[in-house]
Design a protein around this motif. Structure first.
Motif, PDB file in Angstrom:
ATOM      1  N   GLU A  43       0.837  -1.202   0.000  1.00  0.00           N
ATOM      2  CA  GLU A  43       0.000   0.000   0.000  1.00  0.00           C
ATOM      3  C   GLU A  43       0.871   1.250   0.000  1.00  0.00           C
ATOM      4  O   GLU A  43       1.965   1.262   0.555  1.00  0.00           O
ATOM      5  N   LEU A  44       0.351   2.289  -0.610  1.00  0.00           N
ATOM      6  CA  LEU A  44       1.024   3.588  -0.625  1.00  0.00           C
ATOM      7  C   LEU A  44       0.180   4.593   0.146  1.00  0.00           C
ATOM      8  O   LEU A  44      -1.020   4.724  -0.116  1.00  0.00           O
ATOM      9  N   PHE A  45       0.797   5.281   1.099  1.00  0.00           N
ATOM     10  CA  PHE A  45       0.138   6.326   1.854  1.00  0.00           C
ATOM     11  C   PHE A  45       0.886   7.633   1.633  1.00  0.00           C
ATOM     12  O   PHE A  45       2.117   7.679   1.759  1.00  0.00           O
ATOM     13  N   ILE A  46       0.156   8.693   1.299  1.00  0.00           N
ATOM     14  CA  ILE A  46       0.740  10.036   1.240  1.00  0.00           C
ATOM     15  C   ILE A  46      -0.009  10.887   2.245  1.00  0.00           C
ATOM     16  O   ILE A  46      -1.236  11.070   2.147  1.00  0.00           O
ATOM     17  N   THR A  47       0.710  11.385   3.230  1.00  0.00           N
ATOM     18  CA  THR A  47       0.064  12.183   4.271  1.00  0.00           C
ATOM     19  C   THR A  47      -0.284  13.561   3.717  1.00  0.00           C
ATOM     20  O   THR A  47       0.440  14.126   2.892  1.00  0.00           O
ATOM     21  N   THR A  48      -1.396  14.106   4.159  1.00  0.00           N
ATOM     22  CA  THR A  48      -1.811  15.444   3.735  1.00  0.00           C
ATOM     23  C   THR A  48      -1.790  16.429   4.894  1.00  0.00           C
ATOM     24  O   THR A  48      -2.191  17.588   4.738  1.00  0.00           O
ATOM     25  N   ALA A  49      -1.376  15.958   6.051  1.00  0.00           N
ATOM     26  CA  ALA A  49      -1.257  16.799   7.247  1.00  0.00           C
ATOM     27  C   ALA A  49      -0.302  16.096   8.200  1.00  0.00           C
ATOM     28  O   ALA A  49      -0.006  14.909   8.026  1.00  0.00           O
ATOM     29  N   PRO A  50       0.196  16.803   9.203  1.00  0.00           N
ATOM     30  CA  PRO A  50       1.024  16.120  10.202  1.00  0.00           C
ATOM     31  C   PRO A  50       0.230  15.013  10.883  1.00  0.00           C
ATOM     32  O   PRO A  50      -0.895  15.232  11.335  1.00  0.00           O
ATOM     33  N   ILE A  51       0.782  13.820  10.926  1.00  0.00           N
ATOM     34  CA  ILE A  51       0.064  12.664  11.463  1.00  0.00           C
ATOM     35  C   ILE A  51       0.662  12.263  12.811  1.00  0.00           C
ATOM     36  O   ILE A  51       1.877  12.058  12.911  1.00  0.00           O
ATOM     37  N   PRO A  52      -0.140  12.153  13.859  1.00  0.00           N
ATOM     38  CA  PRO A  52       0.394  11.732  15.156  1.00  0.00           C
ATOM     39  C   PRO A  52       0.893  10.295  15.098  1.00  0.00           C
ATOM     40  O   PRO A  52       0.265   9.428  14.497  1.00  0.00           O
ATOM     41  N   ASP A  53       2.029  10.088  15.728  1.00  0.00           N
ATOM     42  CA  ASP A  53       2.597   8.740  15.831  1.00  0.00           C
ATOM     43  C   ASP A  53       2.725   8.065  14.460  1.00  0.00           C
ATOM     44  O   ASP A  53       2.425   6.881  14.290  1.00  0.00           O
ATOM     45  N   LEU A  54       3.170   8.827  13.483  1.00  0.00           N
ATOM     46  CA  LEU A  54       3.267   8.307  12.120  1.00  0.00           C
ATOM     47  C   LEU A  54       4.149   7.067  12.038  1.00  0.00           C
ATOM     48  O   LEU A  54       3.820   6.091  11.372  1.00  0.00           O
ATOM     49  N   ASN A  55       5.258   7.083  12.757  1.00  0.00           N
ATOM     50  CA  ASN A  55       6.186   5.957  12.677  1.00  0.00           C
ATOM     51  C   ASN A  55       5.624   4.675  13.282  1.00  0.00           C
ATOM     52  O   ASN A  55       6.160   3.599  13.050  1.00  0.00           O
ATOM     53  N   GLU A  56       4.564   4.789  14.088  1.00  0.00           N
ATOM     54  CA  GLU A  56       3.942   3.585  14.633  1.00  0.00           C
ATOM     55  C   GLU A  56       3.084   2.882  13.591  1.00  0.00           C
ATOM     56  O   GLU A  56       2.809   1.687  13.710  1.00  0.00           O
ATOM     57  N   LYS A  57       2.668   3.635  12.563  1.00  0.00           N
ATOM     58  CA  LYS A  57       1.770   3.074  11.556  1.00  0.00           C
ATOM     59  C   LYS A  57       2.465   2.764  10.233  1.00  0.00           C
ATOM     60  O   LYS A  57       2.138   1.788   9.564  1.00  0.00           O
TER      61      LYS A  57
END
Length: 236
Positions: A179-193
């Motif tokens: 899967e490809l995810f592109i964040t559109t805002a700062p994401i909390p705990d991004l590295n956990e996901k």
């Protein structure tokens, strides 16, 4: 004066010319000198021989290390550093993090060469979160993020929380899905996901345009948006 007989003179001459006797002490001392000399010569030979061998091995080790390092650097530099995602809305250029996420980048590049992402749909679009492309129709990780309800204004704006980061799910992919995810805002705990392996450097407006499409209650776009193809480049 009495004359000495010839036979007596002959016997006296033999006694004077007889061989001299060598003492035991002299023999022992000479033997010790010979032994010490031989031992010294052998020890010297071993010392210089071992030193020469060590120097050769060190030079070979340094040479090998330089070669391996140069080979790895060369191999890494040969890998494409950018991926251009051609979507129905326009092109998105992503810089790949070859140094920080080499294994994921290698997998991504391999899938690109095999055309894995050609025609892949953006399955979920969540405003101010992420846009997600993949083979699975399940929301999974992205929906979990929406349940946290954190205030983004209070987030630390470090690299791992920035917008326009490219990542893939940390979930084990037994079926080869990616899967490809592109964040559109700062994401909390991004590295956990996610495993972040790139960043959008051109086409942020295209990401935002995809983010604004109408979706249903399950965050699925009402009109299909796909990645048409992926082009790999060394530089842009």
């Amino acid at each position: 004066m009495a004359r000495i007989k010839p036979q007596a003179l002959l016997q006296q001459s033999k006694k004077k010319k007889g061989p001299a006797r060598i003492s035991v002490t002299t023999i022992i001392l000479n033997s010790l000198i010979v032994v010490v000399t031989v031992f010294f010569l052998y020890a010297t030979y071993r010392h210089w021989s071992q030193r020469s061998r060590t120097q050769i091995e060190n030079r070979q080790s340094v040479f090998k290390g330089d070669t391996d390092s140069s080979f790895m650097d060369s191999k890494k530099s040969d890998l494409p550093g950018y991926a251009i995602l051609d979507t129905a809305k326009g092109s998105i250029t992503v810089e790949l993090f070859k140094d920080s996420s080499p294994e994921v980048v290698d997998q991504f590049l391999d899938l690109c060469h095999r055309g894995h992402f050609n025609g892949m749909l953006f399955r979920h679009v969540i405003k101010h979160y992420v846009i997600q492309a993949g083979d699975s129709d399940k929301l999974e990780a992205a929906e979990d993020w929406t349940l946290k309800g954190k205030h983004y204004s209070q987030l630390d704006t470090s690299l791992k929380h920035e917008a326009f980061m490219l990542g893939t799910s940390k979930k084990k992919r037994d079926n080869g899905a990616f899967e490809l995810f592109i964040t559109t805002a700062p994401i909390p705990d991004l590295n956990e996901k996610l495993i972040v392996f790139g960043k959008v450097v051109k086409g942020e407006d295209i990401v935002q345009e995809i983010e604004e499409v109408d979706t249903d209650e399950h965050y699925r776009p009402k009109s299909s948006i796909a990645i048409r193809s992926v082009t790999l480049k060394q530089s842009v």
